[in-house]
Design a protein around this motif. Structure first.
Motif, PDB file in Angstrom:
ATOM      1  N   UNK A  64       0.847  -1.190   0.000  1.00 23.34           N
ATOM      2  CA  UNK A  64       0.000   0.000   0.000  1.00 23.34           C
ATOM      3  C   UNK A  64       0.882   1.239   0.000  1.00 23.34           C
ATOM      4  N   UNK A  65       0.594   2.191  -0.885  1.00 23.13           N
ATOM      5  CA  UNK A  65       1.207   3.514  -0.847  1.00 23.13           C
ATOM      6  C   UNK A  65       0.099   4.461  -0.388  1.00 23.13           C
ATOM      7  N   UNK A  66       0.338   5.154   0.720  1.00 21.16           N
ATOM      8  CA  UNK A  66      -0.710   5.969   1.321  1.00 21.16           C
ATOM      9  C   UNK A  66      -0.127   7.233   1.933  1.00 21.16           C
ATOM     10  N   UNK A  67      -1.005   8.169   2.289  1.00 22.42           N
ATOM     11  CA  UNK A  67      -0.597   9.401   2.949  1.00 22.42           C
ATOM     12  C   UNK A  67      -1.269   9.418   4.323  1.00 22.42           C
ATOM     13  N   UNK A  68      -0.443   9.522   5.372  1.00 23.51           N
ATOM     14  CA  UNK A  68      -0.955   9.594   6.751  1.00 23.51           C
ATOM     15  C   UNK A  68      -0.278  10.767   7.436  1.00 23.51           C
TER      16      UNK A  68
END
Length: 160
Positions: A64-68
């Motif tokens: 998963x590539x995500x922004x947090x």
């Protein structure tokens, strides 16, 4: 949790989110169609790629590539449990940014039809062990996942 040492390093957090989509459709999004999550919630998830195995199957590995919290992150997860009859799936984080803070992180997602047949309830549960006392508990992940769940729900409902 019985075999984990009792300490403030070990914990669990969970949240329940009511959605309008049928339980089956939401469950399928996280198992057989996880690569569509980025379409449903693009500001949170930029990509979801199958690294090994088949979508929604035991021991498959997903990246998963995500922004947090405003930062781009990566998580590599292995599917540890798939129970379609219970609409339950468990992902173990095995690599990525979360491993900077956690020795172990197990994410459980279970979707249940709402009583009366209108909508569903998504239960999200984290079992974790922090690498040391100074690591904050993963509560900041809960609003992130709640937002994702709501956006996936909107996406699924717009398909009908």
């Amino acid at each position: 949790m019985e075999d984990m040492p009792e300490s403030s390093l070990v914990g669990e957090v969970e949240v329940e989110v009511e959605i309008k989509a049928p339980a089956e459709k939401f469950y399928e999004m996280y198992t057989g169609k996880a690569h569509h999550v980025a379409e449903a919630t693009p500001q949170n998830v930029q990509a979801c790629d199958l690294h090994d195995g088949d979508w929604g199957t035991l021991d498959s590995v997903i990246v998963w590539n995500y922004v947090h919290d405003g930062q781009e992150k990566v998580a590599k997860e292995r599917i540890e449990l798939v129970e379609p009859e219970k609409k339950l799936v468990k992902f173990r984080v095995i690599e990525g940014d979360l491993m900077d803070d956690f020795k172990s992180l197990l994410i459980t997602i279970q979707v249940s039809p709402e009583q009366g047949g209108l909508g569903s309830v998504v239960k999200l549960h984290f079992d974790y062990e922090k690498i040391h006392e100074n690591v904050v508990h993963p509560e900041t992940l809960l609003p992130f996942f709640v937002q994702m769940i709501k956006e996936i729900d909107q996406h699924l409902m717009s398909e009908e």
